[in-house]
Write a protein that holds these residues in place. Structure first.
Motif, PDB file in Angstrom:
ATOM      1  N   MET A 126       0.828  -1.208   0.000  1.00  0.00           N
ATOM      2  CA  MET A 126       0.000   0.000   0.000  1.00  0.00           C
ATOM      3  C   MET A 126       0.864   1.260   0.000  1.00  0.00           C
ATOM      4  N   GLN A 127       1.939   1.232   0.795  1.00  0.00           N
ATOM      5  CA  GLN A 127       2.833   2.383   0.853  1.00  0.00           C
ATOM      6  C   GLN A 127       3.471   2.651  -0.512  1.00  0.00           C
ATOM      7  N   LYS A 128       3.817   1.564  -1.221  1.00  0.00           N
ATOM      8  CA  LYS A 128       4.423   1.714  -2.541  1.00  0.00           C
ATOM      9  C   LYS A 128       3.441   2.342  -3.526  1.00  0.00           C
ATOM     10  N   LEU A 129       2.162   1.951  -3.439  1.00  0.00           N
ATOM     11  CA  LEU A 129       1.145   2.507  -4.333  1.00  0.00           C
ATOM     12  C   LEU A 129       0.939   3.998  -4.066  1.00  0.00           C
ATOM     13  N   ILE A 130       0.940   4.367  -2.777  1.00  0.00           N
ATOM     14  CA  ILE A 130       0.807   5.792  -2.429  1.00  0.00           C
ATOM     15  C   ILE A 130       2.000   6.584  -2.953  1.00  0.00           C
ATOM     16  N   LEU A 131       3.198   6.002  -2.817  1.00  0.00           N
ATOM     17  CA  LEU A 131       4.398   6.657  -3.320  1.00  0.00           C
ATOM     18  C   LEU A 131       4.333   6.830  -4.837  1.00  0.00           C
ATOM     19  N   LEU A 132       3.863   5.792  -5.534  1.00  0.00           N
ATOM     20  CA  LEU A 132       3.740   5.873  -6.991  1.00  0.00           C
ATOM     21  C   LEU A 132       2.721   6.937  -7.405  1.00  0.00           C
ATOM     22  N   ALA A 133       1.639   7.043  -6.637  1.00  0.00           N
ATOM     23  CA  ALA A 133       0.637   8.075  -6.935  1.00  0.00           C
ATOM     24  C   ALA A 133       1.241   9.467  -6.774  1.00  0.00           C
ATOM     25  N   LEU A 134       2.051   9.645  -5.732  1.00  0.00           N
ATOM     26  CA  LEU A 134       2.715  10.934  -5.513  1.00  0.00           C
ATOM     27  C   LEU A 134       3.735  11.211  -6.623  1.00  0.00           C
ATOM     28  N   VAL A 135       4.433  10.146  -7.062  1.00  0.00           N
ATOM     29  CA  VAL A 135       5.370  10.295  -8.177  1.00  0.00           C
ATOM     30  C   VAL A 135       4.617  10.731  -9.427  1.00  0.00           C
ATOM     31  N   GLY A 136       3.480  10.078  -9.692  1.00  0.00           N
ATOM     32  CA  GLY A 136       2.674  10.442 -10.854  1.00  0.00           C
ATOM     33  C   GLY A 136       2.171  11.871 -10.778  1.00  0.00           C
ATOM     34  N   LEU A 137       1.773  12.293  -9.588  1.00  0.00           N
ATOM     35  CA  LEU A 137       1.296  13.665  -9.401  1.00  0.00           C
ATOM     36  C   LEU A 137       2.412  14.668  -9.663  1.00  0.00           C
ATOM     37  N   GLY A 138       3.563  14.423  -9.037  1.00  0.00           N
ATOM     38  CA  GLY A 138       4.692  15.341  -9.216  1.00  0.00           C
ATOM     39  C   GLY A 138       5.196  15.364 -10.647  1.00  0.00           C
ATOM     40  N   ALA A 139       5.305  14.180 -11.258  1.00  0.00           N
ATOM     41  CA  ALA A 139       5.802  14.098 -12.627  1.00  0.00           C
ATOM     42  C   ALA A 139       4.870  14.809 -13.599  1.00  0.00           C
ATOM     43  N   GLN A 140       3.549  14.682 -13.387  1.00  0.00           N
ATOM     44  CA  GLN A 140       2.604  15.333 -14.284  1.00  0.00           C
ATOM     45  C   GLN A 140       2.572  16.839 -14.085  1.00  0.00           C
ATOM     46  N   LEU A 141       2.780  17.285 -12.848  1.00  0.00           N
ATOM     47  CA  LEU A 141       2.885  18.727 -12.614  1.00  0.00           C
ATOM     48  C   LEU A 141       4.050  19.309 -13.412  1.00  0.00           C
ATOM     49  N   VAL A 142       5.164  18.590 -13.398  1.00  0.00           N
ATOM     50  CA  VAL A 142       6.335  19.025 -14.153  1.00  0.00           C
ATOM     51  C   VAL A 142       6.063  18.944 -15.652  1.00  0.00           C
ATOM     52  N   ASP A 143       5.545  17.795 -16.098  1.00  0.00           N
ATOM     53  CA  ASP A 143       5.328  17.572 -17.523  1.00  0.00           C
ATOM     54  C   ASP A 143       4.316  18.566 -18.101  1.00  0.00           C
ATOM     55  N   GLY A 144       3.226  18.770 -17.382  1.00  0.00           N
ATOM     56  CA  GLY A 144       2.185  19.651 -17.891  1.00  0.00           C
ATOM     57  C   GLY A 144       2.579  21.108 -17.914  1.00  0.00           C
ATOM     58  N   SER A 145       3.539  21.490 -17.077  1.00  0.00           N
ATOM     59  CA  SER A 145       3.964  22.890 -17.046  1.00  0.00           C
ATOM     60  C   SER A 145       5.266  23.124 -17.789  1.00  0.00           C
ATOM     61  N   LEU A 146       5.990  22.041 -18.103  1.00  0.00           N
ATOM     62  CA  LEU A 146       7.262  22.161 -18.802  1.00  0.00           C
ATOM     63  C   LEU A 146       7.244  21.519 -20.186  1.00  0.00           C
ATOM     64  N   GLY A 147       6.275  20.617 -20.425  1.00  0.00           N
ATOM     65  CA  GLY A 147       6.191  19.936 -21.715  1.00  0.00           C
ATOM     66  C   GLY A 147       7.110  18.736 -21.801  1.00  0.00           C
ATOM     67  N   MET A 148       7.588  18.241 -20.689  1.00  0.00           N
ATOM     68  CA  MET A 148       8.493  17.094 -20.681  1.00  0.00           C
ATOM     69  C   MET A 148       8.661  16.565 -19.266  1.00  0.00           C
ATOM     70  N   ALA A 149       9.204  15.342 -19.200  1.00  0.00           N
ATOM     71  CA  ALA A 149       9.733  14.750 -17.965  1.00  0.00           C
ATOM     72  C   ALA A 149       8.778  13.836 -17.212  1.00  0.00           C
ATOM     73  N   TYR A 150       7.521  13.646 -17.632  1.00  0.00           N
ATOM     74  CA  TYR A 150       6.665  12.677 -16.937  1.00  0.00           C
ATOM     75  C   TYR A 150       7.248  11.273 -17.083  1.00  0.00           C
ATOM     76  N   GLY A 151       7.496  10.876 -18.321  1.00  0.00           N
ATOM     77  CA  GLY A 151       8.023   9.537 -18.568  1.00  0.00           C
ATOM     78  C   GLY A 151       9.415   9.354 -18.011  1.00  0.00           C
ATOM     79  N   VAL A 152      10.289  10.332 -18.248  1.00  0.00           N
ATOM     80  CA  VAL A 152      11.669  10.226 -17.783  1.00  0.00           C
ATOM     81  C   VAL A 152      11.717  10.154 -16.254  1.00  0.00           C
ATOM     82  N   THR A 153      10.951  11.003 -15.590  1.00  0.00           N
ATOM     83  CA  THR A 153      10.946  11.027 -14.130  1.00  0.00           C
ATOM     84  C   THR A 153      10.363   9.745 -13.553  1.00  0.00           C
ATOM     85  N   SER A 154       9.195   9.331 -14.056  1.00  0.00           N
ATOM     86  CA  SER A 154       8.524   8.140 -13.539  1.00  0.00           C
ATOM     87  C   SER A 154       9.339   6.882 -13.803  1.00  0.00           C
ATOM     88  N   THR A 155       9.867   6.738 -15.014  1.00  0.00           N
ATOM     89  CA  THR A 155      10.644   5.550 -15.354  1.00  0.00           C
ATOM     90  C   THR A 155      11.926   5.481 -14.537  1.00  0.00           C
TER      91      THR A 155
END
Length: 316
Positions: free
Chosen positions: A1-30
């Motif tokens: 469960m902790q890992k899933l919460i961490l992944l959700a936070l990673v997805g949130l942070g990565a998308q904030l970056v990607d949506g405002s910068l146009g890059m880095a969701y995939g690179v950050t998450s992977t």
């Protein structure tokens, strides 16, 4: 469960970056999935499946805020999908021992590119309003899609700086168009991975966690793209990618560096990273007013049916 919460936070942070910068969701998450020991092909497949949902919501959000050029989306998105399917097929047939350090090298190169580009050059805005040609966007999409699938990310780091460097599309529309076209890339890459490694190799709980975080962040990022300094964000994200993938390479079988060497590298990266962020903030403050005026004039000229002649500063 902790890992899933961490992944959700990673997805949130990565998308904030990607949506405002146009890059880095995939690179950050992977990068983070690889850091916890995920198989390279499975990591890229997980991220791309999550991106089907995040890019759809992100694209709709950018469209609502007027950040999308649909001509650019089609001209770069379709070739990008072809390249992504090919890249997924290639990665699916490479052994884990080879793929893990190879992917780290690809991500490290992309990280350096993002870091250097945004720290020292910012966002180029010369020749705003001039059309982007298909002969430029199609090869760019093909290469970007292939790198995105094989590296677990790269659509934004390849496409966004290239279009910005042309100076023909304003930053917010470049970011919005790249994010929207990535929907096609994500679908094609996901199909390629499912065909190559099978759906049983993918943890759909992880996909859902990344997706949930990304969907929450997408509309926020589409709004932030009008307000956040991309130059500062680019330097920060580039540093994260460089640090994480340097760690992966130094600990891989290719190098297997001793602790002292690894810590020395980390120290240099931390110092350079902090200096880059400070420099980016100072440069942004120095040129913010000038850049806002350039973009406003370009938008006015485009609305009036004119083509601006301004030779803009490269700082943002």
């Amino acid at each position: 469960m902790q890992k899933l919460i961490l992944l959700a936070l990673v997805g949130l942070g990565a998308q904030l970056v990607d949506g405002s910068l146009g890059m880095a969701y995939g690179v950050t998450s992977t990068t983070l999935l690889l850091a916890i020991g995920t198989n390279p092909a499975a990591a890229s497949a997980t991220v791309h499946l999550a991106e089907i949902g995040t890019t759809l919501v992100s694209g709709l959000s950018h469209w609502r805020f007027g950040n999308v050029d649909w001509k650019v989306v089609l001209k770069i998105g379709v070739p990008g999908a072809i390249g992504a399917f090919a890249g997924a097929t290639v990665l699916s047939n490479i052994s884990t021992e080879v793929a893990a350090p190879l992917m780290a090298v690809i991500l490290l190169v992309l990280g350096f590119y993002v870091f250097i580009r945004f720290t020292f050059q910012g966002l180029p805005k010369g020749q705003l309003g001039k059309p982007l040609r298909k002969r430029f966007l199609a090869p760019l999409g093909l290469v970007g899609g292939f790198i995105d699938a094989t590296g677990g990310g790269g659509w934004g780091p390849v496409g966004t700086p290239a279009i910005l460097a042309s100076g023909r599309l304003e930053p917010r529309k470049t970011i919005g168009s790249i994010d929207t076209s990535e929907f096609l890339v994500a679908i094609a890459a996901s199909l390629g991975f499912i065909w190559g490694i099978g759906s049983e190799s993918i943890d759909y709980g992880w996909v859902l966690a990344l997706l949930l975080g990304g969907v929450i962040a997408a509309p926020i990022a589409a709004w932030l793209v009008r307000h956040i300094p991309p130059r500062v964000l680019g330097a920060a994200v580039g540093g994260v990618i460089i640090l994480t993938n340097t760690r992966s390479l130094l600990r891989s079988d290719w190098i297997d560096a001793p602790d002292g060497v690894r810590y020395a590298f980390y120290g240099v990266i931390y110092v350079a990273w902090a200096a880059a962020i400070v420099y980016s903030v100072l440069q942004y403050r120095k040129h913010a007013a000038e850049d806002k005026q350039i973009i406003a004039e370009a938008e006015h000229a485009t609305t009036a049916g004119e083509v601006p002649d301004d030779k803009a500063s490269a700082n943002a």
